[in-house]
Design an enzyme around this catalytic site. Structure first.
Site, PDB file in Angstrom:
ATOM      1  CG  ASN A   1      -0.248  -0.140   2.437  1.00 41.76           C
ATOM      2  OD1 ASN A   1       0.519   0.773   3.013  1.00 41.76           O
ATOM      3  ND2 ASN A   1      -0.348  -1.317   3.256  1.00 41.76           N
TER       4      ASN A   1
ATOM      5  CE  LYS B   1       8.729 -12.023 -14.006  1.00 37.52           C
ATOM      6  NZ  LYS B   1       9.701 -11.138 -15.064  1.00 37.52           N
TER       7      LYS B   1
ATOM      8  CB  VAL C   1      -2.233  -3.239  17.135  1.00 37.58           C
ATOM      9  CG1 VAL C   1      -3.770  -3.277  16.474  1.00 37.58           C
ATOM     10  CG2 VAL C   1      -2.038  -2.302  18.160  1.00 37.58           C
TER      11      VAL C   1
HETATM   12  O1  C5P Z   1      -8.237  -2.843  11.369  1.00 36.30           O
HETATM   13  P1  C5P Z   1      -7.618  -1.672  10.751  1.00 36.30           P
HETATM   14  O2  C5P Z   1      -6.524  -2.356   9.814  1.00 36.30           O
HETATM   15  O3  C5P Z   1      -8.318  -0.491  10.466  1.00 36.30           O
HETATM   16  O4  C5P Z   1      -6.565  -1.331  11.992  1.00 36.30           O
HETATM   17  C1  C5P Z   1      -5.728  -0.540  12.172  1.00 36.30           C
HETATM   18  C2  C5P Z   1      -4.629  -0.655  13.316  1.00 36.30           C
HETATM   19  O5  C5P Z   1      -4.422  -2.039  13.368  1.00 36.30           O
HETATM   20  C3  C5P Z   1      -3.398   0.080  13.098  1.00 36.30           C
HETATM   21  O6  C5P Z   1      -2.820   0.569  14.298  1.00 36.30           O
HETATM   22  C4  C5P Z   1      -2.595  -1.120  12.333  1.00 36.30           C
HETATM   23  O7  C5P Z   1      -1.184  -0.721  12.767  1.00 36.30           O
HETATM   24  C5  C5P Z   1      -3.049  -2.216  13.324  1.00 36.30           C
HETATM   25  N1  C5P Z   1      -2.871  -3.406  12.388  1.00 36.30           N
HETATM   26  C6  C5P Z   1      -2.097  -4.427  12.839  1.00 36.30           C
HETATM   27  N2  C5P Z   1      -2.122  -5.607  12.165  1.00 36.30           N
HETATM   28  C7  C5P Z   1      -2.801  -5.629  10.854  1.00 36.30           C
HETATM   29  C8  C5P Z   1      -3.798  -4.832  10.788  1.00 36.30           C
HETATM   30  C9  C5P Z   1      -3.819  -3.730  11.250  1.00 36.30           C
HETATM   31  O8  C5P Z   1      -1.222  -4.049  13.841  1.00 36.30           O
HETATM   32  N3  C5P Z   1      -2.856  -7.003  10.509  1.00 36.30           N
END
Ligand code: C5P
Length: 415
Positions: free
Chosen positions: A213, A292, A311
């Site tokens: 992204n 590839k 998180v």
């Molecule tokens: O669920 P969403 O992606 O909107 O949540 C965003 C928060 O969750 C951010 O703090 C992002 O760093 C964290 N996040 C994460 N691991 C993931 C997806 C999001 O730590 N796989």
């Protein structure tokens, strides 16, 4: 002396009978978890051996300015940049004179000239030498020149090794260590370990292609700098970004979400605050190809599988730190952010409106609303570095409030 934890102290030792006390000082600093590197003058080595200080500090002792082998390891400029504080104990009259006159005629004076770190001197000399108008003028001039970057610790008054009585005794090592610790007192996050995830992740499709992204990592990097400036030891777990590693921040590179998760969990044993600002890819290809993929057919299907939520895993871990998440939303920001605060078991969540092109993702500016328990606070658009400072201040206060609550609860449980 919690403030000394992980602080980089360059301990300069100059020639004087009090040099032996430097050994005790190194021991105290190490006990307070400071990282100590010792630089000795030629005179100092007449009084105490480098070997003693090497054993106590756990690092090689530096004394040669023009030694190509030493310069190839950690040279004088690197040492000057490395230090959070230069502490010279004892500081002889000769050393103070050379320093005041800007002489870089040995390793220690050269490092002092080349460093922007604060400098603290603990003078030690015969009382007549200390009282001598030239020494007094040198000290006064040095204070004028260096201003707030210079600290003079002592000297104390009392009986001296030479039999005289008067001012010129070096302060005791315990006192010097305490005064050095006080210099780091200002930071809201002194002695704390803050772990921050930043940037995007890349999920391999094959050895040359990936899903990712547009996250620039700027917000996470700005938070790392702000946390460092608030006195914290900072570990920045970073996805692939085009940003230089911030000074005095430990950067742990991670490419995929799973690597970022492993690196995050590896920090939990001593992490106080975890801030997840990374834009983690929600899905990854189920079966990345080893070779590839050839473009033979007109269409191609890719099966994706959900990535672990970093998180949320951290916030539900048994060694759970104070955990802060981010929420990038395009509508109903308050509702979605509050939902995530609860569902991910976070202490705080920082929400921003990514439908606006002037702020967020790749921009240098950001505007956010922070939610925690029943509260919320909005921050108008401002540079990511200025916002990062405000966020770190708010996070530090909420962290401290939660720590205080824990103490009250534990006390009540005991009663
Ligand atoms: O669920 P969403 O992606 O909107 O949540 C965003 C928060 O969750 C951010 O703090 C992002 O760093 C964290 N996040 C994460 N691991 C993931 C997806 C999001 O730590 N796989």
């Amino acid at each position: 002396m919690q403030q000394l934890a992980n602080k980089r102290i360059l301990l300069g030792i100059t020639g004087g009978i009090a040099a032996y006390k430097a050994a005790e000082l190194v021991r105290i600093l190490k006990k307070a978890d400071a990282d100590v590197r010792v630089v000795m003058t030629v005179g100092a080595m007449e009084f105490i051996t480098p070997l003693t200080l090497q054993a106590l500090s756990g690092n090689p002792v530096h004394h040669e300015l023009l030694d190509s082998a030493a310069e190839a390891g950690m040279g004088h400029i690197e040492l000057a940049r490395w230090a959070d504080l230069i502490l010279v104990t004892p500081a002889s009259a000769n050393f103070i004179a050379r320093l005041t006159n800007g002489m870089g005629d040995d390793l220690l004076t050269t490092i002092c000239l080349a460093s922007e770190a604060p400098l603290a001197l603990a003078p030690a000399m015969n009382q007549a030498m200390w009282r001598d108008p030239v020494t007094q003028a040198n000290v006064g001039h040095l204070i004028d020149l260096k201003g707030s970057k210079l600290y003079i610790f002592g000297p104390a008054e009392g009986s001296q090794a030479c039999g005289d009585i008067g001012p010129g005794r070096m302060l005791e090592p315990e006192t010097i260590a305490g005064m050095a610790a006080d210099l780091f007192e200002t930071g809201l996050l002194s002695g704390r370990h803050v772990v921050i995830t930043a940037g995007p992740t890349r999920e391999a499709i094959d050895p040359v292609r990936y899903i990712s992204n547009h996250s620039s990592g700027k917000m996470g990097y700005a938070l790392a700098v702000a946390a460092r400036d608030a006195g914290a030891r900072v570990t920045l777990i970073s996805g692939p970004v085009n940003l230089p590693a911030p000074d005095k921040v430990t950067v742990v590179p991670a490419v995929s979400a799973r690597e970022m998760l492993d690196s995050s969990l590896a920090q939990l044993s001593d992490c106080d605050i975890f801030i997840a600002s990374a834009a983690v890819a929600d899905y990854r290809p189920l079966a990345p190809q080893g070779e590839k993929i050839k473009k033979s057919s007109e269409t191609m299907e890719l099966t994706l599988i959900k990535n672990p939520d970093i998180v949320s895993t951290v916030a539900n871990h048994e060694q759970r730190p104070f955990t802060v998440g981010f929420a990038a939303e395009t509508q109903d920001i308050d509702t979605y952010a509050r939902q995530k605060l609860v569902s991910k078991n976070l202490d705080m969540i920082v929400a921003n409106d990514v439908s606006r092109s002037d702020i967020g993702f790749n921009s240098d500016e950001n505007a956010v609303t922070v939610f925690w328990s029943e509260n919320q606070q909005s921050f108008d658009p401002r540079s990511k570095s200025s916002l990062a400072m405000d966020l770190i201040e708010l996070i530090a206060h909420q962290f401290a409030a939660k720590q205080a609550d824990k103490v009250v609860t534990q006390t009540q449980e005991k009663e």
